[in-house]
Motif scaffolding. Structure first.
Motif, PDB file in Angstrom:
ATOM      1  N   TYR A 140       9.880   2.154   8.085  1.00  0.00           N
ATOM      2  CA  TYR A 140       8.497   1.761   7.808  1.00  0.00           C
ATOM      3  C   TYR A 140       8.378   1.117   6.430  1.00  0.00           C
ATOM      4  O   TYR A 140       7.725   1.661   5.541  1.00  0.00           O
ATOM      5  CB  TYR A 140       7.571   2.973   7.867  1.00  0.00           C
ATOM      6  N   PRO A 141       9.030  -0.051   6.242  1.00  0.00           N
ATOM      7  CA  PRO A 141       9.026  -0.630   4.895  1.00  0.00           C
ATOM      8  C   PRO A 141       7.622  -0.937   4.370  1.00  0.00           C
ATOM      9  O   PRO A 141       7.335  -0.688   3.199  1.00  0.00           O
ATOM     10  CB  PRO A 141       9.857  -1.906   5.049  1.00  0.00           C
ATOM     11  N   ASP A 142       6.730  -1.410   5.245  1.00  0.00           N
ATOM     12  CA  ASP A 142       5.393  -1.787   4.774  1.00  0.00           C
ATOM     13  C   ASP A 142       4.590  -0.584   4.303  1.00  0.00           C
ATOM     14  O   ASP A 142       3.869  -0.651   3.304  1.00  0.00           O
ATOM     15  CB  ASP A 142       4.618  -2.521   5.871  1.00  0.00           C
ATOM     16  N   VAL A 143       4.749   0.528   5.037  1.00  0.00           N
ATOM     17  CA  VAL A 143       4.019   1.742   4.671  1.00  0.00           C
ATOM     18  C   VAL A 143       4.470   2.236   3.305  1.00  0.00           C
ATOM     19  O   VAL A 143       3.654   2.513   2.421  1.00  0.00           O
ATOM     20  CB  VAL A 143       4.233   2.845   5.734  1.00  0.00           C
ATOM     21  N   GLN A 145       6.063   0.583   0.930  1.00  0.00           N
ATOM     22  CA  GLN A 145       5.683  -0.380  -0.119  1.00  0.00           C
ATOM     23  C   GLN A 145       4.220  -0.233  -0.499  1.00  0.00           C
ATOM     24  O   GLN A 145       3.858  -0.309  -1.673  1.00  0.00           O
ATOM     25  CB  GLN A 145       5.920  -1.826   0.361  1.00  0.00           C
ATOM     26  N   ARG A 146       3.392  -0.003   0.519  1.00  0.00           N
ATOM     27  CA  ARG A 146       1.959   0.140   0.259  1.00  0.00           C
ATOM     28  C   ARG A 146       1.716   1.383  -0.598  1.00  0.00           C
ATOM     29  O   ARG A 146       0.969   1.347  -1.565  1.00  0.00           O
ATOM     30  CB  ARG A 146       1.203   0.249   1.585  1.00  0.00           C
ATOM     31  N   ARG A 149       2.691   0.807  -4.151  1.00  0.00           N
ATOM     32  CA  ARG A 149       1.742  -0.023  -4.902  1.00  0.00           C
ATOM     33  C   ARG A 149       0.476   0.773  -5.259  1.00  0.00           C
ATOM     34  O   ARG A 149      -0.058   0.645  -6.362  1.00  0.00           O
ATOM     35  CB  ARG A 149       1.390  -1.286  -4.107  1.00  0.00           C
TER      36      ARG A 149
ATOM     37  N   LYS B   3      12.403  -7.566  -1.551  1.00  0.00           N
ATOM     38  CA  LYS B   3      11.967  -6.300  -0.960  1.00  0.00           C
ATOM     39  C   LYS B   3      12.329  -6.240   0.519  1.00  0.00           C
ATOM     40  O   LYS B   3      11.555  -5.834   1.362  1.00  0.00           O
ATOM     41  CB  LYS B   3      10.459  -6.093  -1.177  1.00  0.00           C
ATOM     42  N   SER B   5      14.181  -4.772   3.742  1.00  0.00           N
ATOM     43  CA  SER B   5      14.521  -3.411   4.125  1.00  0.00           C
ATOM     44  C   SER B   5      16.038  -3.250   4.059  1.00  0.00           C
ATOM     45  O   SER B   5      16.780  -4.217   4.024  1.00  0.00           O
ATOM     46  CB  SER B   5      14.038  -3.099   5.528  1.00  0.00           C
TER      47      SER B   5
END
Lengths: 438, 271
Positions: A140-143, A145-146, A149, B3, B5
């Motif tokens: 879950y890279p987006d989670v 990263q969020r 941030r 960035k 993965s």
């Protein structure tokens, strides 16, 4: 209580976690099970004692925000503001206006930084079955990263107001050494707005996690203020009738020393354990939440009171929304004060201060002399106060899950502890997981 | 840093193994690693985080290429444990004022620890603790000491990168005054008469206190060969009494040699 014989038919087992992970500080767990009955639960705290209350004696009252911050690297503001309020109380000074608003703002920064750290990096991996957030980031890279941030935005608030996010240097008894201009503060706005949006998505995400069925009865205790969500000032209240000024804390919450912990346990006078932290604040300060936070809580399926400690992750996400909203409100309405701090002259006496650290009430009491030299100090961290409740949860949780294999049971017990976001470094004056099924 | 993965990474040579250890401390310095939000996933891509309980349940056995040690030695058990960690570590780096200067808990070194136990705990017999809080290098060989209470994130990244690449870390040992002048921050001691430990404190914080109109309180510990006596005399001239000077020497690096000795001078003078 289910008791099928598929899994463990051994008469006795020990579940043991020598060194609890994804908590702040050093602790472990020991659970002894005999004939499928829990015989012993010990949350072991072996974090070495550091004796803050002892070496504060003889120090000057103005030094307390800098010294007590060093109790905890994750929630230094709780110590800096709690000790400042206590000293101001002792010296008869009331801090209000923009300086009070800036105190709430830096505390919102700490709530965001600490809650987001816990939700994304320490607790979410349990629900999704990862050892840590870095493993989680692969799927879950987006989670992740969020989350990183959002956390950074909390730290940015602390850095702007405090000089740095860990052990800020700009907080003093009476206020601050230097206050920001309107322009400096408004620089935070764009990120705060992004953060609010990300916090809403976080509530939606964590609401979809699988939660064990585990409703418990608690005595919730929190700081309550009629006009705002309890954070820096207010009465000590509980859902079983406590409603007193902070100066009466010692009459209602009693500390006890047990052999297996370097952190003192807390119980409610004449009753049992207490529950501090996000779920307590949510229960006792629901009316003071913003309309958006209430709406998101409802949409996430939360009732007026949350009694399942595994759902604390949702409440933490709701409080993160609140913290972003509150930060935005303060930045929008800020007027720079003429002076960065109120003058505080020492006088002999005792002062009390309590604020809502991300994990719950952090209580301070100091007695000083006419020169401002500390004669006596008492500090109670929220994790210390929650220890008894954590152990009680495990007494009730293990029998429901006694059929699980050791590894799985151990992980779930760890998760049950992490429900409280324990900060062990704080609580020693303040944890090792073992389950003994012999 | 990209960035991306970690999924698509090819398998080149073995990644260096990093371990993080905690002794008596507030957790703040290891939190600094998690606070490197922008760089965290990139760092995690270059290293194998083999032991970092605050962040992960996963524990890999040693030996480790780099160990970061936070905290001071305050129990007999910890005094043993640090030797085990040294044996498992190719490079051992201490991080923060507790590990490099004993930390605020070293205030016990000047008093009777048994009395401290009695003040804090109702049942002193449950507590086992040493009389002193001591830095790691009094117990084992340390490859590099990173100062600060807390450490600076950028210095931490610099030190990790340096050891991964086999070079010397670029961490200055000069005073905060040098950093202050370079940043063009007016001297609080000269321009406002505020007592400041900048002249004797190692640089690295990024000139925090003077930028916020307060004097440095020494959280990065003594610089290389500081003239502490002269600095304290200046404090006296600016109106600080002996008790105040003793206290400022005895905060977060209370066991660091130069600060400890000077604090004792002022303790004797104030008695």
């Amino acid at each position: 209580m289910k008791n099928n014989k598929n899994g463990n038919t051994r008469k006795s087992r020990t579940i043991k976690v020598d060194y609890l992970a994804r908590v702040e500080g050093e602790g472990g767990l020991f659970i002894k099970v005999r004939d499928n009955k829990v015989r012993d639960v010990k949350l072991r705290i072996f974090e070495p004692p550091r004796f803050f209350e002892a070496f504060l004696r003889g120090r000057h009252f103005m030094e307390t925000p800098d010294i007590t911050a060093r109790i905890c690297g994750i929630c230094p503001i709780a110590y800096q503001l709690g000790s400042s309020y206590a000293m101001e109380d002792a010296c008869g000074v009331k801090v209000d206006g923009p300086i009070r608003e800036l105190r709430r703002l830096i505390y919102c920064g700490e709530w965001i930084e600490s809650h987001v750290l816990h939700v994304f990096m320490l607790h979410a991996p349990d629900f999704l079955g990862f050892e840590d957030a870095i493993q989680m980031a692969a799927k879950y890279p987006d989670v992740v990263q969020r989350g990183l941030r959002m956390k950074k935005i909390g730290n940015d608030v602390m850095t702007l107001l405090g000089g740095r996010e860990i052990h800020p240097i700009n907080v003093k008894v009476g206020g601050f050494y230097k206050v920001p201009t309107r322009k400096e503060l408004s620089g935070l706005m764009e990120n705060l707005k992004w953060g609010l949006d990300a916090a809403k998505q976080t509530v939606e995400l964590v609401a979809t996690f699988p939660f064990p069925d585990f409703e418990q009865e608690y005595e919730f205790v929190a700081i309550h203020h009629p006009d705002e969500y309890g954070l820096i000032e207010g009465n000590l209240v509980s859902n079983r009738g406590i409603d007193v000024p902070i100066s009466k804390y010692d009459d209602h919450l009693i500390e006890e020393h047990v052999e297996h912990s370097t952190a003192l346990h807390t119980r409610v006078n004449g009753r049992e354990s207490c529950f501090l932290g996000p779920m307590a604040r949510y229960c006792l300060n629901y009316e003071q939440l913003t309309p958006l936070a209430k709406e998101l809580a409802k949409a996430a399926g939360l009732g007026r009171v949350v009694n399942n400690p595994f759902k604390s992750i949702i409440v933490r996400a709701i409080e993160t929304v609140y913290a972003f909203e509150e930060a935005i409100r303060i930045v929008e309405s800020y007027e720079m004060p003429n002076k960065p701090a109120f003058d505080v002259e020492p006088r002999a006496g005792t002062g009390y201060g309590a604020t809502e650290a991300p994990r719950g009430i952090c209580y301070h009491r100091y007695t000083i002399d006419d020169n401002g030299i500390i004669q006596d100090a008492k500090i109670v961290s929220p994790t210390a106060a929650n220890q008894k409740t954590i152990e009680k949860d495990l007494w009730n949780f293990v029998p429901q899950n006694v059929d699980l294999p050791d590894e799985k049971l151990k992980w779930q017990c760890e998760q049950a502890i992490r429900n409280y976001d324990p900060c062990i470094s704080c609580s020693t004056h303040f944890l090792n997981l073992e389950v003994d099924r012999a | 840093m990209e960035k991306k993965s970690t999924e698509t990474q090819s398998k080149p040579k073995r990644k260096p193994k990093l371990a993080v250890w905690k002794f008596a401390s507030c957790d703040g310095c290891q939190l600094s690693l998690l606070d490197c939000e922008d760089k965290l996933l990139a760092v995690a891509g270059e290293l194998e985080i083999a032991n970092f309980p605050e962040a992960s349940r996963l524990v890999q056995k040693g030996p480790y290429d780099v160990s970061l040690v936070e905290g001071s030695i305050t129990t007999a058990h910890d005094a043993e444990r640090i030797h085990q960690i040294r044996k498992m570590s190719k490079v051992l780096i201490t991080i923060g004022a507790c590990a490099t200067g004993g930390g605020v808990q070293a205030l016990r070194n000047f008093q009777d620890v048994n009395e401290f136990v009695r003040i804090v705990y109702a049942s002193p017999q449950y507590i086992s603790t040493l009389k002193t809080s001591t830095p790691i290098d009094e117990h084992v060989f340390v490859d590099f000491e990173l100062r600060g209470c807390p450490i600076s994130k950028s210095q931490l990244v610099e030190v990790i990168c340096a050891f991964l690449n086999g070079r010397k870390p670029n961490i200055p040992a000069y005073s905060l005054c040098v950093e202050c002048k370079r940043q063009g921050v007016p001297c609080v001691m000269v321009s406002q008469g505020i007592p400041c430990l900048g002249p004797v404190t190692q640089a690295g914080c990024g000139v925090l206190c003077p930028s916020y109109n307060r004097g440095c309180y020494g959280c990065f510990g003594p610089m290389e060969r500081p003239n502490v006596a002269a600095c304290c005399e200046q404090w006296s001239k600016l109106g600080a009494d002996n008790g105040e000077i003793m206290r400022v020497m005895r905060t977060f690096n209370a066991h660091a040699d130069e600060f400890r000795k000077e604090s004792m001078r002022y303790e004797n003078a104030s008695n």
